[in-house]
Motif scaffolding. Structure first.
Motif, PDB file in Angstrom:
ATOM      1  N   LEU A  37      70.957  32.042  34.870  1.00 19.65           N
ATOM      2  CA  LEU A  37      69.619  30.726  35.610  1.00 19.65           C
ATOM      3  C   LEU A  37      70.004  29.690  36.267  1.00 19.65           C
ATOM      4  CD1 LEU A  37      66.939  30.523  32.749  1.00 19.65           C
ATOM      5  CD2 LEU A  37      67.203  31.762  34.517  1.00 19.65           C
ATOM      6  N   GLU A  38      71.128  29.274  35.681  1.00 21.39           N
ATOM      7  CA  GLU A  38      72.111  27.686  35.803  1.00 21.39           C
ATOM      8  C   GLU A  38      72.522  28.489  37.531  1.00 21.39           C
ATOM      9  OE1 GLU A  38      73.227  24.070  36.604  1.00 21.39           O
ATOM     10  OE2 GLU A  38      72.338  24.880  35.485  1.00 21.39           O
ATOM     11  N   GLU A  39      73.183  29.486  37.675  1.00 19.17           N
ATOM     12  CA  GLU A  39      73.605  29.682  38.594  1.00 19.17           C
ATOM     13  C   GLU A  39      72.965  30.674  39.669  1.00 19.17           C
ATOM     14  OE1 GLU A  39      76.425  33.367  38.257  1.00 19.17           O
ATOM     15  OE2 GLU A  39      77.921  32.324  36.752  1.00 19.17           O
ATOM     16  N   ALA A  40      71.617  30.936  39.520  1.00 21.41           N
ATOM     17  CA  ALA A  40      70.539  31.135  40.435  1.00 21.41           C
ATOM     18  C   ALA A  40      69.937  29.729  40.932  1.00 21.41           C
ATOM     19  CB  ALA A  40      69.092  31.522  39.146  1.00 21.41           C
ATOM     20  N   ARG A  41      70.010  28.830  40.629  1.00 20.72           N
ATOM     21  CA  ARG A  41      69.579  27.368  40.420  1.00 20.72           C
ATOM     22  C   ARG A  41      70.495  27.306  41.719  1.00 20.72           C
ATOM     23  NH1 ARG A  41      67.594  26.449  35.443  1.00 20.72           N
ATOM     24  NH2 ARG A  41      69.576  26.322  34.840  1.00 20.72           N
ATOM     25  N   ASN A  42      71.754  27.422  41.574  1.00 19.59           N
ATOM     26  CA  ASN A  42      73.335  26.668  42.470  1.00 19.59           C
ATOM     27  C   ASN A  42      72.788  27.981  43.902  1.00 19.59           C
ATOM     28  OD1 ASN A  42      74.160  25.257  41.182  1.00 19.59           O
ATOM     29  ND2 ASN A  42      74.910  25.659  39.803  1.00 19.59           N
ATOM     30  N   LEU A  43      72.463  29.298  43.269  1.00 17.76           N
ATOM     31  CA  LEU A  43      72.263  29.690  44.932  1.00 17.76           C
ATOM     32  C   LEU A  43      71.446  29.325  45.461  1.00 17.76           C
ATOM     33  CD1 LEU A  43      73.384  32.966  43.147  1.00 17.76           C
ATOM     34  CD2 LEU A  43      74.393  32.008  44.249  1.00 17.76           C
ATOM     35  N   LEU A  44      70.393  29.011  45.066  1.00 15.36           N
ATOM     36  CA  LEU A  44      68.801  28.599  45.692  1.00 15.36           C
ATOM     37  C   LEU A  44      69.148  27.408  47.161  1.00 15.36           C
ATOM     38  CD1 LEU A  44      66.447  29.316  42.954  1.00 15.36           C
ATOM     39  CD2 LEU A  44      66.766  30.767  44.855  1.00 15.36           C
ATOM     40  N   LYS A  45      69.912  26.641  46.484  1.00 19.37           N
ATOM     41  CA  LYS A  45      70.529  25.456  46.909  1.00 19.37           C
ATOM     42  C   LYS A  45      71.128  25.655  48.678  1.00 19.37           C
ATOM     43  CE  LYS A  45      70.600  22.601  43.229  1.00 19.37           C
ATOM     44  NZ  LYS A  45      72.310  21.516  42.422  1.00 19.37           N
ATOM     45  N   LEU A  46      71.481  27.286  48.352  1.00 14.30           N
ATOM     46  CA  LEU A  46      72.294  27.709  49.575  1.00 14.30           C
ATOM     47  C   LEU A  46      71.478  28.312  51.565  1.00 14.30           C
ATOM     48  CD1 LEU A  46      74.927  29.543  48.206  1.00 14.30           C
ATOM     49  CD2 LEU A  46      75.394  27.027  48.718  1.00 14.30           C
ATOM     50  N   GLY A  47      69.979  28.461  51.170  1.00 14.70           N
ATOM     51  CA  GLY A  47      69.311  28.688  52.013  1.00 14.70           C
ATOM     52  C   GLY A  47      67.775  28.576  51.464  1.00 14.70           C
ATOM     53  N   PRO A  48      66.420  28.725  51.933  1.00 12.77           N
ATOM     54  CA  PRO A  48      65.238  28.719  51.628  1.00 12.77           C
ATOM     55  C   PRO A  48      65.107  30.265  51.972  1.00 12.77           C
ATOM     56  CG  PRO A  48      65.690  28.948  54.209  1.00 12.77           C
ATOM     57  CD  PRO A  48      66.848  27.907  53.853  1.00 12.77           C
ATOM     58  N   ASN A  49      65.685  31.225  52.170  1.00  8.56           N
ATOM     59  CA  ASN A  49      65.381  32.117  52.185  1.00  8.56           C
ATOM     60  C   ASN A  49      66.255  33.978  50.862  1.00  8.56           C
ATOM     61  OD1 ASN A  49      67.755  32.024  53.754  1.00  8.56           O
ATOM     62  ND2 ASN A  49      67.158  33.273  54.877  1.00  8.56           N
ATOM     63  N   VAL A  50      66.819  33.464  50.098  1.00 14.03           N
ATOM     64  CA  VAL A  50      68.050  33.618  49.377  1.00 14.03           C
ATOM     65  C   VAL A  50      66.623  34.012  48.147  1.00 14.03           C
ATOM     66  CG1 VAL A  50      69.517  32.884  46.726  1.00 14.03           C
ATOM     67  CG2 VAL A  50      69.481  31.642  49.576  1.00 14.03           C
ATOM     68  N   VAL A  51      67.414  35.302  48.213  1.00 15.79           N
ATOM     69  CA  VAL A  51      66.933  36.619  46.853  1.00 15.79           C
ATOM     70  C   VAL A  51      68.110  35.973  45.622  1.00 15.79           C
ATOM     71  CG1 VAL A  51      66.228  38.499  46.616  1.00 15.79           C
ATOM     72  CG2 VAL A  51      65.259  37.680  48.148  1.00 15.79           C
ATOM     73  N   ILE A  52      68.014  35.953  44.226  1.00 15.24           N
ATOM     74  CA  ILE A  52      68.187  36.268  43.181  1.00 15.24           C
ATOM     75  C   ILE A  52      68.811  37.387  42.875  1.00 15.24           C
ATOM     76  CG2 ILE A  52      69.318  35.069  41.165  1.00 15.24           C
ATOM     77  CD1 ILE A  52      68.962  33.331  43.168  1.00 15.24           C
ATOM     78  N   LYS A  53      69.990  38.363  42.815  1.00  9.65           N
ATOM     79  CA  LYS A  53      70.106  39.797  42.734  1.00  9.65           C
ATOM     80  C   LYS A  53      70.933  39.432  41.204  1.00  9.65           C
ATOM     81  CE  LYS A  53      72.477  42.816  44.733  1.00  9.65           C
ATOM     82  NZ  LYS A  53      73.276  43.661  45.348  1.00  9.65           N
ATOM     83  N   CYS A  54      70.062  40.195  39.930  1.00  4.48           N
ATOM     84  CA  CYS A  54      69.984  40.314  38.279  1.00  4.48           C
ATOM     85  C   CYS A  54      70.585  41.810  38.021  1.00  4.48           C
ATOM     86  CB  CYS A  54      69.320  40.053  37.962  1.00  4.48           C
ATOM     87  SG  CYS A  54      68.976  38.367  37.616  1.00  4.48           S
ATOM     88  N   PRO A  55      71.549  41.405  37.311  1.00  2.00           N
ATOM     89  CA  PRO A  55      71.801  43.599  36.909  1.00  2.00           C
ATOM     90  C   PRO A  55      70.594  43.610  35.637  1.00  2.00           C
ATOM     91  CG  PRO A  55      73.364  41.286  36.053  1.00  2.00           C
ATOM     92  CD  PRO A  55      72.624  40.827  36.479  1.00  2.00           C
ATOM     93  N   CYS A  56      70.420  44.804  35.941  1.00  3.30           N
ATOM     94  CA  CYS A  56      69.480  45.296  35.102  1.00  3.30           C
ATOM     95  C   CYS A  56      70.073  45.279  33.707  1.00  3.30           C
ATOM     96  CB  CYS A  56      68.782  46.710  35.913  1.00  3.30           C
ATOM     97  SG  CYS A  56      67.566  47.344  34.824  1.00  3.30           S
ATOM     98  N   THR A  57      70.364  44.493  32.710  1.00  3.09           N
ATOM     99  CA  THR A  57      70.095  43.773  31.630  1.00  3.09           C
ATOM    100  C   THR A  57      69.269  43.656  30.802  1.00  3.09           C
ATOM    101  OG1 THR A  57      71.850  42.021  31.908  1.00  3.09           O
ATOM    102  CG2 THR A  57      73.513  44.680  32.278  1.00  3.09           C
ATOM    103  N   GLN A  58      69.631  43.372  29.839  1.00  2.00           N
ATOM    104  CA  GLN A  58      68.795  42.544  28.647  1.00  2.00           C
ATOM    105  C   GLN A  58      68.864  41.767  29.698  1.00  2.00           C
ATOM    106  OE1 GLN A  58      69.775  43.356  24.235  1.00  2.00           O
ATOM    107  NE2 GLN A  58      68.268  44.907  24.362  1.00  2.00           N
ATOM    108  N   ALA A  59      69.730  40.918  29.189  1.00  6.74           N
ATOM    109  CA  ALA A  59      69.662  39.348  29.855  1.00  6.74           C
ATOM    110  C   ALA A  59      69.229  38.717  31.575  1.00  6.74           C
ATOM    111  CB  ALA A  59      71.234  38.256  29.989  1.00  6.74           C
ATOM    112  N   GLY A  60      69.770  40.251  32.427  1.00  3.51           N
ATOM    113  CA  GLY A  60      69.237  40.271  33.449  1.00  3.51           C
ATOM    114  C   GLY A  60      67.304  40.805  33.980  1.00  3.51           C
TER     115      GLY A  60
END
Length: 221
Positions: free
Chosen positions: A67-90
Motif C-alpha cells: 500500500l505504501e509503495e502504491a501511494r508513491n507510484l500513484l504520484k508518478l502520473g495520473p494514469n498509473v495502474v498498480i500491479k500486484c502479484p496474485c498472492t494473499q497479500a496482493g
C-alpha cells in the motif's frame, strides 16, 4: 481489442505510439532494470508519453508495504495502474486499493481460480501469463478461454489482460477468444504486420513499376 505495449523502453513506447498502436503500457521491475535510467524518472516520462493506463508494479510482498509503495507510484502520473502479484497479500492490497478507486492489475495469474479471486477483489485487470504456461508444457490459451467464460458468465467488469505474449499467434488467439487486452513486446507487435505474401506482392509491384519506367523511353519536353 486493446493493445498495451509490454516495455519500459521509452523509444519503443514513442515508436509504437507514432503508429497509433498503443492503448496503454505495462512495465515490471525486470523491464525497468534493463534501462540505463532512474526507474522513477523513466516511469514518469512513460506516463506522460501515453494517454492510456501505465501499469507499475509494487516491489514488496507484504500488504502494508504494498500500500505504501502504491501511494508513491500513484504520484508518478495520473494514469498509473498498480500491479500486484496474485498472492494473499496482493489480493488484500487489491481489495483495499480498488475500494479507494485505484485501478489494480493483478499479475502472475496462472489459474482460472486466481483470476476469479482477483475479479472478486475488484481488480481492474487480471493478467494471465500464457507464454510462461506454454513454457512448462501447459496450454496458456486454455487459461484465457476459461477466464473469458467465467467473466462473461458472472458479468465481471474486470478486463482480461493477456500477458507473457511470445508470438503473433498468442495475439490472434487472444483476440479470437474475446480477451479485452493483449500486452505485447515491441518486436512481437511489429511482427503482427508481417506476411510473406505482402512482401511478395510488393516485389511484384516494384518489378512492374520498373518495367513501366523502362518502356517510357526518352521523354520529350
Amino acid at each position: 481489442m486493446k493493445f498495451f505495449l509490454d516495455s519500459a523502453n521509452l523509444e519503443e513506447v514513442k515508436k509504437a505510439c507514432d503508429y497509433g498502436l498503443v492503448d496503454g503500457v505495462t512495465t515490471n521491475p525486470t523491464l525497468l532494470a534493463r534501462e540505463d535510467d532512474d526507474w522513477r524518472g523513466l516511469a514518469t516520462r512513460i506516463c506522460r508519453e501515453v494517454t492510456g493506463p501505465v501499469s507499475l508494479e509494487v516491489f514488496s510482498e507484504e500488504y502494508e508495504s504494498m500500500l505504501e509503495e502504491a501511494r508513491n507510484l500513484l504520484k508518478l502520473g495520473p494514469n498509473v495502474v498498480i500491479k500486484c502479484p496474485c498472492t494473499q497479500a496482493g489480493l488484500k492490497a487489491c481489495r483495499t486499493l480498488s475500494q479507494n478507486d485505484v485501478a489494480v492489475n493483478m499479475t502472475l495469474v496462472f489459474s482460472p481460480l486466481q483470476g476469479l479471486l482477483a475479479a472478486k477483489a475488484g481488480a481492474a485487470y487480471v493478467s494471465p501469463f500464457v507464454g510462461r504456461l506454454d513454457g512448462i508444457a501447459h496450454d496458456g490459451m486454455e487459461l484465457v478461454r476459461q477466464l473469458v467464460t467465467i467473466f462473461n458468465t458472472y458479468q465481471f467488469s474486470t478486463e482480461i489482460l493477456v500477458a507473457s505474449i511470445r508470438s503473433p499467434r498468442h495475439v490472434l488467439e487472444s483476440a479470437l477468444l474475446g480477451a479485452h487486452v493483449a500486452t505485447i513486446p515491441y518486436g512481437v507487435m511489429m511482427g503482427l504486420l508481417k506476411h510473406p505474401l505482402t512482401e511478395q506482392g510488393l516485389t511484384t509491384f516494384r518489378e512492374a513499376i520498373y518495367n513501366l519506367e523502362m518502356d517510357k523511353g526518352p521523354q520529350e519536353y
